[in-house]
Design a protein around this motif. Structure first.
Motif, short mmCIF file in Angstrom:
data_model
loop_
_atom_site.label_atom_id
_atom_site.label_comp_id
_atom_site.label_asym_id
_atom_site.label_seq_id
_atom_site.Cartn_x
_atom_site.Cartn_y
_atom_site.Cartn_z
N VAL A 30 58.84 16.26 -85.89
CA VAL A 30 58.58 16.60 -84.50
C VAL A 30 57.48 17.65 -84.49
O VAL A 30 57.65 18.73 -85.08
CB VAL A 30 59.83 17.13 -83.79
N LEU A 31 56.37 17.35 -83.86
CA LEU A 31 55.26 18.29 -83.75
C LEU A 31 55.28 18.89 -82.35
O LEU A 31 55.36 18.18 -81.35
CB LEU A 31 53.92 17.57 -83.99
N GLY A 32 55.20 20.22 -82.29
CA GLY A 32 55.21 20.90 -81.01
C GLY A 32 53.87 20.82 -80.31
O GLY A 32 52.88 20.43 -80.91
N PRO A 33 53.85 21.11 -79.03
CA PRO A 33 54.99 21.64 -78.30
C PRO A 33 55.97 20.54 -77.90
O PRO A 33 55.57 19.43 -77.56
CB PRO A 33 54.37 22.30 -77.07
N ASN A 66 51.30 24.70 -88.75
CA ASN A 66 50.02 24.02 -88.98
C ASN A 66 48.81 24.90 -88.69
O ASN A 66 47.76 24.73 -89.28
CB ASN A 66 49.94 22.75 -88.14
N THR A 67 48.94 25.80 -87.73
CA THR A 67 47.84 26.67 -87.33
C THR A 67 48.42 28.03 -86.98
O THR A 67 49.53 28.12 -86.47
CB THR A 67 47.13 26.09 -86.08
N THR A 89 65.94 30.40 -84.64
CA THR A 89 64.59 30.72 -84.18
C THR A 89 63.63 30.80 -85.35
O THR A 89 64.03 31.08 -86.48
CB THR A 89 64.56 32.06 -83.42
N PHE A 90 62.36 30.52 -85.07
CA PHE A 90 61.35 30.58 -86.11
C PHE A 90 59.99 30.87 -85.51
O PHE A 90 59.74 30.60 -84.33
CB PHE A 90 61.30 29.27 -86.92
N GLN A 127 53.58 23.89 -84.45
CA GLN A 127 54.75 24.03 -85.32
C GLN A 127 55.34 22.64 -85.50
O GLN A 127 55.45 21.88 -84.55
CB GLN A 127 55.79 24.97 -84.71
N ARG A 128 55.71 22.32 -86.71
CA ARG A 128 56.25 20.99 -87.01
C ARG A 128 57.62 21.14 -87.68
O ARG A 128 57.80 21.95 -88.57
CB ARG A 128 55.32 20.24 -87.96
N ILE A 129 58.58 20.32 -87.23
CA ILE A 129 59.88 20.22 -87.90
C ILE A 129 59.80 19.00 -88.80
O ILE A 129 59.59 17.87 -88.32
CB ILE A 129 61.04 20.05 -86.89
#
Length: 144
Positions: A30-33, A66-67, A89-90, A127-129
């Motif tokens: 899963v890539l945010g947002p 990722n960034t 949280t992260f 952010q990627r899970i």
């Protein structure tokens, strides 16, 4: 139904006395947002025979940044479609950061029947899970 000395034990009583162990590992990222997005494959479905069964869930999410970002992402479990607290949280400000975050849960399943507990997450931008390294372990304790 309690056990009584000299009483007859039925198979369903013994079955409920056993702890059910359910485990799943994710299969997709899963890539945010994103907001409360399912971690594909990281879900367990099981059936309880009685109302009031208790569960303990142990959840792990693999987070890859990722960034560079100041965003705070969150993750949690969902029980029968309802997001649960507390949050995992992260966040990290370096593009090469990667880590595993975890959280544990306990609760009661009000009704007998089929239940699903799954991992969900709300990663921030970039952010990627990583689902293939995220997992859930659930222990279910029936009322005997």
């Amino acid at each position: 139904m309690p056990f009584f000395a000299g009483g007859r034990l039925v198979a369903s009583q013994l079955q409920r006395a056993l702890t059910k162990v359910e485990y799943a590992v994710g299969s997709g990222s899963v890539l945010g947002p994103a907001t409360n997005a399912d971690i594909t494959g990281a879900a367990v479905t099981f059936t309880t025979e009685t109302a009031g069964a208790a569960y303990a869930a142990f959840a792990v999410w693999d987070v890859d940044i990722n960034t560079a970002s100041t965003a705070t992402g969150t993750a949690r479990i969902s029980v029968d479609g309802t997001p649960q607290s507390p949050l995992a949280t992260f966040g990290a400000e370096v593009a090469t950061d990667r880590f595993t975050t975890c959280q544990n849960y306990k609760g009661t399943l009000a009704a007998a029947g089929t239940h699903t507990i799954k991992l969900i997450a709300s990663p921030g931008t970039e952010q990627r899970i990583q689902g293939m390294n995220s997992s859930i372990l659930v222990l279910v304790f029936e009322v005997v």
